[in-house]
Design a protein around this motif. Structure first.
Motif, mmCIF file in Angstrom:
data_model
loop_
_atom_site.group_PDB
_atom_site.id
_atom_site.type_symbol
_atom_site.label_atom_id
_atom_site.label_comp_id
_atom_site.label_asym_id
_atom_site.label_seq_id
_atom_site.Cartn_x
_atom_site.Cartn_y
_atom_site.Cartn_z
ATOM 1 N N ILE A 5 0.845 -1.194 0.000
ATOM 2 C CA ILE A 5 0.000 0.000 0.000
ATOM 3 C C ILE A 5 0.880 1.242 0.000
ATOM 4 C CG2 ILE A 5 -1.732 1.293 1.321
ATOM 5 C CD1 ILE A 5 -2.950 -1.209 0.355
ATOM 6 N N ASP A 6 0.461 2.237 -0.767
ATOM 7 C CA ASP A 6 1.120 3.540 -0.719
ATOM 8 C C ASP A 6 0.546 4.301 0.474
ATOM 9 O OD1 ASP A 6 2.525 5.827 -1.274
ATOM 10 O OD2 ASP A 6 1.277 6.436 -2.975
ATOM 11 N N VAL A 7 1.372 4.553 1.480
ATOM 12 C CA VAL A 7 0.916 5.197 2.719
ATOM 13 C C VAL A 7 1.461 6.625 2.781
ATOM 14 C CG1 VAL A 7 0.848 5.092 5.227
ATOM 15 C CG2 VAL A 7 0.878 2.969 3.892
ATOM 16 N N ILE A 8 0.567 7.585 2.839
ATOM 17 C CA ILE A 8 0.957 8.992 2.950
ATOM 18 C C ILE A 8 0.775 9.397 4.411
ATOM 19 C CG2 ILE A 8 0.694 11.312 2.022
ATOM 20 C CD1 ILE A 8 1.277 9.087 -0.079
ATOM 21 N N GLU A 9 1.889 9.497 5.139
ATOM 22 C CA GLU A 9 1.843 9.873 6.546
ATOM 23 C C GLU A 9 2.068 11.385 6.670
ATOM 24 O OE1 GLU A 9 4.743 7.665 8.700
ATOM 25 O OE2 GLU A 9 4.006 5.712 8.019
ATOM 26 N N VAL A 10 1.180 12.056 7.390
ATOM 27 C CA VAL A 10 1.296 13.504 7.572
ATOM 28 C C VAL A 10 1.132 13.840 9.053
ATOM 29 C CG1 VAL A 10 0.281 15.758 7.054
ATOM 30 C CG2 VAL A 10 0.442 14.023 5.257
ATOM 31 N N GLU A 11 2.072 14.605 9.579
ATOM 32 C CA GLU A 11 1.957 15.091 10.949
ATOM 33 C C GLU A 11 0.974 16.251 10.988
ATOM 34 O OE1 GLU A 11 5.685 16.148 12.698
ATOM 35 O OE2 GLU A 11 6.682 14.299 12.057
ATOM 36 N N GLY A 12 -0.007 16.157 11.863
ATOM 37 C CA GLY A 12 -1.016 17.211 11.971
ATOM 38 C C GLY A 12 -0.573 18.350 12.872
ATOM 39 N N ASN A 13 0.612 18.877 12.618
ATOM 40 C CA ASN A 13 1.167 19.922 13.480
ATOM 41 C C ASN A 13 0.241 21.131 13.575
ATOM 42 O OD1 ASN A 13 3.519 18.412 13.881
ATOM 43 N ND2 ASN A 13 4.484 19.251 12.063
ATOM 44 N N GLY A 14 -0.110 21.498 14.798
ATOM 45 C CA GLY A 14 -0.953 22.664 15.031
ATOM 46 C C GLY A 14 -2.429 22.371 15.189
ATOM 47 N N LEU A 15 -2.884 21.187 14.778
ATOM 48 C CA LEU A 15 -4.317 20.891 14.828
ATOM 49 C C LEU A 15 -4.830 20.742 16.255
ATOM 50 C CD1 LEU A 15 -4.654 18.374 11.854
ATOM 51 C CD2 LEU A 15 -5.396 20.769 11.919
ATOM 52 N N VAL A 16 -4.079 20.029 17.085
ATOM 53 C CA VAL A 16 -4.520 19.841 18.475
ATOM 54 C C VAL A 16 -4.633 21.185 19.182
ATOM 55 C CG1 VAL A 16 -3.856 18.922 20.743
ATOM 56 C CG2 VAL A 16 -3.675 17.480 18.717
ATOM 57 N N GLU A 17 -3.644 22.052 18.963
ATOM 58 C CA GLU A 17 -3.678 23.365 19.604
ATOM 59 C C GLU A 17 -4.909 24.172 19.180
ATOM 60 O OE1 GLU A 17 0.767 22.367 19.150
ATOM 61 O OE2 GLU A 17 -1.127 21.909 18.154
ATOM 62 N N LEU A 18 -5.275 24.094 17.906
ATOM 63 C CA LEU A 18 -6.455 24.810 17.423
ATOM 64 C C LEU A 18 -7.737 24.266 18.057
ATOM 65 C CD1 LEU A 18 -5.449 25.146 13.667
ATOM 66 C CD2 LEU A 18 -5.916 27.061 15.221
#
Length: 263
Positions: free
Chosen positions: A137-150
């Motif tokens: 599988i092609d896995v696109i991992e992205v860190e959700g930097n800033g989302l929790v703070e919002l």
């Protein structure tokens, strides 16, 4: 089998209420105590040592409150600390981790996205699960930097949040993912925005229902289910100003009180 002691639930803030809702809906007669450690949010940028320390602190507070089972309603705390918690305390623990397996097995495009914190994406448990199910599988991992703070600051529906999500999701859309795995218990509160930004054929998966089912199963297996059919009032505690947590849990009806507590 009638154990009226509460189920304890903790998270690095308000996000774990997405897990609490599923547990409360499935098990309305079980008393629940929710700890929102918003003072230390987000966990995802902290060291493993610090995450373990905070998880121990939260666990001991819930044990003081006589909890019979503890749900670690935080992907980062689960992937970094649940092994330590289980080896330290004589109480069942339910963990939460990204639902990689169902996304990988169901993907027609052989491309899935995982939106999570750095603490989850870099953990040993995440690496093991990903290796097991995503080899083709092609896995696109992205860190959700800033989302929790919002989300923690009450801005989950803001234009700033939308703009950040559009940036974070761009590589996933480009890769033509057909499943998005939410790897943080805060992120289900972003589903309305995610649905607007993502192509219509992308399905969003979070772990809430699975965690609730597992909680019921563990209560049964350990003979600690509350067989009383009377609905009980949940308790909510936070270690900062309670307004954001109150707004999250009382979105539709002003039913639950949130108390500020030092822990």
């Amino acid at each position: 089998m009638n154990d009226p002691r509460p189920i304890g639930i903790f998270d690095s803030g308000v996000g774990g209420t997405s897990i609490w809702k599923e547990i409360h809906n499935l098990l309305p007669s079980e008393k629940t105590i929710y700890l929102s450690d918003s003072l230390n949010a987000p966990y995802g940028i902290k060291t493993q040592e610090k995450i373990i320390q905070l998880s121990i602190k939260n666990t001991e507070k819930l044990l003081e409150m006589n909890c019979k089972l503890i749900v670690v309603a935080c992907n980062t705390a689960t992937t970094n600390a649940v092994k330590v918690l289980r080896s330290t305390y004589n109480v069942p623990f339910i963990g939460i981790e990204p639902a990689i397996k169902p996304a990988a097995l169901k993907s027609s495009n052989k491309a899935i996205g995982i939106l999570a914190t750095r603490g989850t994406l870099t953990s040993e448990l995440f690496a093991q699960t990903s290796e097991l199910y995503t080899r083709d599988i092609d896995v696109i991992e992205v860190e959700g930097n800033g989302l929790v703070e919002l989300i923690e600051s009450g801005k989950k529906d803001s234009e700033k949040t939308r703009e950040l999500l559009e940036i974070l999701l761009a590589p996933m859309i480009e890769a033509k993912i057909d499943y998005l795995v939410l790897g943080c218990s805060h992120y289900p509160y972003l589903i309305p925005l995610l649905t607007e930004i993502l192509p219509e054929d992308v399905k969003i998966i979070d772990s809430g229902e699975a965690v609730a089912r597992q909680t019921k199963a563990i209560l049964n297996n350990n003979n600690i289910l509350n067989s009383n059919s009377v609905k009980v009032t949940p308790e909510f505690y936070t270690n900062i100003d309670p307004r954001v947590l109150s707004e999250i849990i009382n979105a539709n009806v002003n039913a639950y009180k949130v108390e500020q507590l030092d822990f």
